[in-house]
Design a protein around this motif. Structure first.
Motif, PDB file in Angstrom:
ATOM      1  N   VAL A 138     -10.883 -11.369   2.662  1.00 52.91           N
ATOM      2  CA  VAL A 138     -11.917 -10.907   3.586  1.00 52.91           C
ATOM      3  C   VAL A 138     -11.375 -10.783   4.995  1.00 52.91           C
ATOM      4  CG1 VAL A 138     -14.133 -11.490   4.618  1.00 52.91           C
ATOM      5  CG2 VAL A 138     -13.776 -11.818   2.169  1.00 52.91           C
ATOM      6  N   ASP A 139     -10.669 -11.800   5.414  1.00 48.74           N
ATOM      7  CA  ASP A 139     -10.144 -11.770   6.778  1.00 48.74           C
ATOM      8  C   ASP A 139      -8.845 -10.964   6.891  1.00 48.74           C
ATOM      9  OD1 ASP A 139     -12.265 -13.344   7.524  1.00 48.74           O
ATOM     10  OD2 ASP A 139     -11.138 -15.222   7.154  1.00 48.74           O
ATOM     11  N   GLY A 140      -8.098 -10.816   5.763  1.00 49.51           N
ATOM     12  CA  GLY A 140      -6.808 -10.095   5.814  1.00 49.51           C
ATOM     13  C   GLY A 140      -6.901  -8.694   5.211  1.00 49.51           C
ATOM     14  N   GLU A 141      -5.703  -7.977   5.057  1.00 50.05           N
ATOM     15  CA  GLU A 141      -5.652  -6.630   4.474  1.00 50.05           C
ATOM     16  C   GLU A 141      -5.503  -6.719   2.959  1.00 50.05           C
ATOM     17  OE1 GLU A 141      -2.481  -4.546   6.256  1.00 50.05           O
ATOM     18  OE2 GLU A 141      -3.415  -4.448   8.256  1.00 50.05           O
ATOM     19  N   ILE A 142      -5.984  -5.670   2.266  1.00 45.69           N
ATOM     20  CA  ILE A 142      -5.889  -5.611   0.798  1.00 45.69           C
ATOM     21  C   ILE A 142      -4.473  -5.205   0.411  1.00 45.69           C
ATOM     22  CG2 ILE A 142      -6.773  -4.493  -1.274  1.00 45.69           C
ATOM     23  CD1 ILE A 142      -9.390  -4.061   0.170  1.00 45.69           C
ATOM     24  N   ASP A 143      -3.898  -5.817  -0.604  1.00 47.05           N
ATOM     25  CA  ASP A 143      -2.526  -5.549  -1.065  1.00 47.05           C
ATOM     26  C   ASP A 143      -2.533  -4.420  -2.099  1.00 47.05           C
ATOM     27  OD1 ASP A 143       0.093  -5.586  -1.641  1.00 47.05           O
ATOM     28  OD2 ASP A 143       0.082  -7.485  -2.761  1.00 47.05           O
ATOM     29  N   TYR A 144      -1.920  -3.225  -1.715  1.00 46.47           N
ATOM     30  CA  TYR A 144      -1.833  -2.070  -2.623  1.00 46.47           C
ATOM     31  C   TYR A 144      -0.401  -1.863  -3.128  1.00 46.47           C
ATOM     32  CZ  TYR A 144      -6.421  -0.758  -0.815  1.00 46.47           C
ATOM     33  OH  TYR A 144      -7.740  -0.745  -0.461  1.00 46.47           O
ATOM     34  N   SER A 145       0.431  -2.826  -3.049  1.00 39.38           N
ATOM     35  CA  SER A 145       1.848  -2.642  -3.408  1.00 39.38           C
ATOM     36  C   SER A 145       2.038  -2.288  -4.871  1.00 39.38           C
ATOM     37  CB  SER A 145       2.630  -3.916  -3.059  1.00 39.38           C
ATOM     38  OG  SER A 145       2.093  -5.023  -3.758  1.00 39.38           O
ATOM     39  N   ASP A 146       1.227  -2.855  -5.746  1.00 46.82           N
ATOM     40  CA  ASP A 146       1.375  -2.542  -7.168  1.00 46.82           C
ATOM     41  C   ASP A 146       0.997  -1.098  -7.471  1.00 46.82           C
ATOM     42  OD1 ASP A 146      -1.187  -3.027  -6.412  1.00 46.82           O
ATOM     43  OD2 ASP A 146      -1.800  -3.881  -8.353  1.00 46.82           O
ATOM     44  N   ILE A 147      -0.027  -0.580  -6.781  1.00 47.71           N
ATOM     45  CA  ILE A 147      -0.425   0.817  -7.005  1.00 47.71           C
ATOM     46  C   ILE A 147       0.618   1.764  -6.427  1.00 47.71           C
ATOM     47  CG2 ILE A 147      -2.210   2.533  -6.528  1.00 47.71           C
ATOM     48  CD1 ILE A 147      -4.221   0.265  -6.396  1.00 47.71           C
ATOM     49  N   GLU A 148       1.131   1.450  -5.249  1.00 51.79           N
ATOM     50  CA  GLU A 148       2.157   2.306  -4.641  1.00 51.79           C
ATOM     51  C   GLU A 148       3.415   2.355  -5.490  1.00 51.79           C
ATOM     52  OE1 GLU A 148       2.727   0.675  -0.812  1.00 51.79           O
ATOM     53  OE2 GLU A 148       0.910   1.556   0.067  1.00 51.79           O
ATOM     54  N   ALA A 149       3.784   1.227  -6.058  1.00 55.12           N
ATOM     55  CA  ALA A 149       4.974   1.214  -6.907  1.00 55.12           C
ATOM     56  C   ALA A 149       4.781   2.052  -8.163  1.00 55.12           C
ATOM     57  CB  ALA A 149       5.325  -0.232  -7.268  1.00 55.12           C
ATOM     58  N   LYS A 150       3.559   2.048  -8.695  1.00 53.49           N
ATOM     59  CA  LYS A 150       3.273   2.776  -9.927  1.00 53.49           C
ATOM     60  C   LYS A 150       3.274   4.278  -9.690  1.00 53.49           C
ATOM     61  CE  LYS A 150      -0.101   3.121 -13.660  1.00 53.49           C
ATOM     62  NZ  LYS A 150      -1.385   2.596 -14.209  1.00 53.49           N
TER      63      LYS A 150
END
Length: 777
Positions: free
Chosen positions: A15-27
């Motif tokens: 909630v306070d931080g950013e969402i992690d999209y690294s797995d989607i970007e790698a895919k």
């Protein structure tokens, strides 16, 4: 406040931080092409200064575009040698300075060309490698990655794995036929058949295929390939299984022509070449540079396109375009050169396989009409110089024999008041005949002269045969010193109407070695023949009436019928006996025939009536050299019959002479085979007759049993008496054979022996009188 959730999953920790999209970007990461396969290294470019840079880049772009591999000048960067102020090469814009520093010190006169993708680069490399840039520079193209690969090549040699051997079919396997048979191709309806031809029991179909061709079929000059024409182009077939050997993509092709040694193929289409977008690109396809042309030259082994030409249509006297001559390109006997005439201007000779203009210039001849290469004779060496016979239509007309490639004029003859000329080489290159047609003073008729060059003799002496009539056909005897002509003075010759028969005369001429001129052997007057067909072996000739609906005669002649007697008489032969060896062997008829062709052995003649010309009794017939009909087939939609050619013999002259000397010994084997063939035919006939008789007897017995059964049902008693086999009647025939064991002839010299015999007669009681009478007889 309710916690955040996505698909039922809470993310309170984010909630306070950013969402992690690294797995989607790698895919779903986009993979960029980081290779250098789209970059080519071009060697052989001229070294220039900066003032000529734009001109050089434009020229390079134009050369690549002509071959269907366009490249922009903006994709090029030229490195300069600061010490000389001149270029070292040309580098693509995407290469960084590090690559430039690593290569500029080792590369001289190189160009680096960048394309959009590796496919375009591969096509450009295939088409531009070995391309002549100018008179002094030739471009050699390689991949940039290959430069790095070879620079970092491992010096330790590793033995490659040997690929398993896959044997290929022999393209001339038909020559090994144990029965020594020939083949011919027949095109009927949609079916193409290849037949074996030999004795009646040996004839069979070797291969048959429906829809094999769309237009017609053609054999290559020595029979290696069978060519079929289709809408997309030409295909070549061969081998025992008749698999496809090569294909040439020339859409709507109509005519083809092979080089004499089957190395190259020429195709022609009435429709100009068009290269639409999306067409396949490569050395086996047309490029934008070829658009608008009609003629294409191909390499048979590789299938590569060598060059294209436009059709050259000669102009008539009224300036109108006349029909194109075919073949449009003419080959030298060894396939080293091919020539093309530009009517009225020049003869262009190209070298093979580069298709470059010989000596970088054409042979300029004002008014040139046609030319012919001298054939290669048995006595010529492989590296013998070539000769060209050129025909010029200016006033006066001129015929020249030109040595090639030196281009020196060997002999020249001026001709006056000429209407038309035609060139006829003898197949060994010993003689050249120029048929010269001239109008009479009234301009209503044509007469002809024959100018004959004796090419093998010093200074090329010329003999003139003057004729009073027009010559409609001329033909040299293969490997001989004779020729035949068909002449006519019929007033309907120029305008033959339907049902009109043109009367012709057939004449035979032979060279007289002692006098050095050609002498008339014999004239056959009052004929209707319009076609001469010599046997490939010479000696035998057929005179045919082709293309007529009212006459269709075939005359078979032997020009050496009394050859043995003539050899014995030698030079003592009288003038009255000159030409007596010409003997008529037979006359035949094939209604409405359109073609006549000898087989390669010279033993059989095939005549045919093609549905392409008419629909009257289409089919073919095969005759022996004496005119005896061996086979005749009437076939609907019959179109074509072609004998399969044979290559030249591999036997030496000495081996051929040895065979001729021992021919009687070899003939015994063939006579035994012929006798066995006849006995087999007789045995088959006897077996057929016996089977028919047995079937007849069985049918009779069955009928009798059925009749007896019917009578038995009617209340009548019938007794079946089995037939007893009848004894064959034997007839004895006595034949008296008189055989002369010894014959003695005595000649009476004077009367004294008679008196002695009379005295002895009294002593022996009349026995000597009988002896005397017998001796006198």
């Amino acid at each position: 406040m309710a916690p955040n959730s996505v698909n039922g999953v809470t993310h309170e920790e984010d909630v306070d931080g950013e969402i992690d999209y690294s797995d989607i970007e790698a895919k779903y990461k986009v993979q960029y092409d980081e290779g250098l396969d789209n970059i080519l290294v071009v060697d052989g470019v001229p070294i220039i200064d900066k003032s000529k840079l734009d001109k050089l880049l434009a020229r390079i772009s134009k050369e690549f575009a002509r071959k269907g591999a366009p490249v922009k000048t903006e994709d090029m960067f030229v490195p300069w040698n600061d010490s000389t102020g001149k270029s070292n090469g040309c580098v693509p814009s995407v290469l960084n300075m590090l690559l430039l520093r690593s290569l500029a010190c080792t590369i001289d006169r190189y160009i680096f060309v960048e394309f959009k993708n590796a496919e375009d680069a591969a096509y450009a490399m295939a088409t531009m490698h070995g391309h002549p840039f100018d008179a002094k520079h030739t471009l050699f193209v390689n991949r940039f990655t290959d430069v790095e690969k070879f620079a970092n090549l491992d010096e330790n040699w590793t033995e490659p794995e040997a690929e398993p051997y896959k044997p290929k079919e022999h393209l001339r396997a038909w020559l090994g036929d144990a029965l020594g048979r020939d083949q011919y191709a027949m095109y009927r309806g949609e079916d193409v058949e290849v037949h074996w031809h030999g004795k009646p029991s040996q004839c069979e179909v070797a291969h048959k295929r429906t829809g094999w061709t769309d237009l017609y079929v053609s054999w290559s000059p020595v029979g290696t390939y069978l060519a079929t024409l289709h809408r997309p182009g030409v295909r070549l077939w061969g081998g025992p299984s008749w698999e496809s050997q090569q294909r040439f993509a020339h859409p709507l092709v109509k005519l083809i022509d092979f080089s004499p040694n089957e190395n190259y193929l020429v195709t022609w289409s009435h429709d100009p070449i068009v290269v639409p977008e999306g067409m396949p690109q490569g050395p086996q396809y047309f490029s934008p540079e070829d658009e608008g042309n009609n003629i294409a030259v191909w390499d048979i082994k590789t299938g590569n396109l060598l060059r294209t030409f436009p059709s050259a249509l000669p102009e008539g006297e009224d300036g109108a375009k006349r029909q194109m001559q075919w073949p449009a390109l003419k080959w030298s006997a060894d396939d080293q050169f091919v020539g093309r005439v530009t009517p009225g201007q020049q003869i262009s000779v190209y070298e093979l396989p580069s298709m470059r203009l010989n000596d970088k210039k054409s042979i300029k001849i004002d008014g040139v009409v046609d030319f012919e290469w001298c054939p290669h004779g048995d006595k010529d060496k492989e590296d013998a110089e070539k000769a060209i016979a050129a025909e010029v239509a200016n006033q006066p007309a001129r015929v020249s024999v030109i040595n090639f490639p030196s281009r020196a004029i060997l002999r020249q003859k001026n001709l006056f008041n000429v209407t038309e000329c035609k060139l006829y080489w003898q197949n060994q290159g010993d003689f050249l005949c120029v048929k010269v047609d001239r109008h009479t003073k009234t301009k209503k008729s044509i007469f002809c002269n024959l100018e004959i060059f004796r090419v093998r003799e010093k200074d090329f002496p010329i003999e003139v045969v003057e004729l009073k009539d027009a010559v409609t056909d001329f033909s040299w005897e293969p490997k001989g010193e004779r020729f035949a002509i068909i002449s006519s003075n019929d007033p309907n010759l120029g305008n033959p109407g339907p049902g009109v028969t043109i009367k012709t005369d057939v004449s035979f001429y032979q060279l007289v070695r002692a006098k050095g001129d050609f002498k008339l052997l014999r004239t056959l007057p009052g004929r209707t023949s319009n076609t001469i067909r010599w046997s490939p072996r010479g000696r035998h000739v057929v005179l045919a009436t082709v293309g007529s609906s009212s006459k269709s005669e075939l005359e078979f002649w032997d020009l050496d019928f009394n050859l043995d007697e003539m050899r014995r008489e030698g030079p003592n032969q009288s003038k009255e006996e000159w030409g007596v060896s010409i003997q008529h062997l037979g006359t035949a008829d094939h209604y409405a025939l359109t073609d006549a062709e000898w087989d390669p052995s010279g033993r059989y003649l095939a005549t045919s009536a093609s549905a392409w010309r008419h629909t009257l009794e289409n089919g073919y017939a095969i005759w022996d050299f004496r005119g005896q009909e061996l086979e005749k087939q009437i076939l609907d939609r019959f179109k074509q019959l072609l004998w399969r050619p044979r290559p030249q013999t591999l036997l030496t002259k000495e081996q051929q002479r040895q065979i001729r000397r021992n021919l009687k010994e070899y003939s015994k084997q063939f006579e035994e085979e012929d006798a066995a063939e006849e006995s087999n035919v007789s045995a088959e006939l006897v077996a057929l007759r016996k089977r028919l008789v047995d079937e007849w007897n069985a049918w009779r017995l069955r009928c009798k049993e059925e009749v007896a059964e019917e009578l038995k049902k009617g209340g009548k008693k019938v007794e079946i008496i089995p037939e007893q086999p009848k004894e064959e009647d034997k007839e004895e025939i006595e034949v008296w054979i008189d055989e002369v064991i010894e014959q003695v002839e005595e000649e009476v010299v004077d009367e004294a022996p008679i008196l002695l015999l009379q005295l002895a007669d009294h002593a022996f009681g009349g026995y000597m009188t009988d002896l005397t009478t017998t001796s006198s007889i």
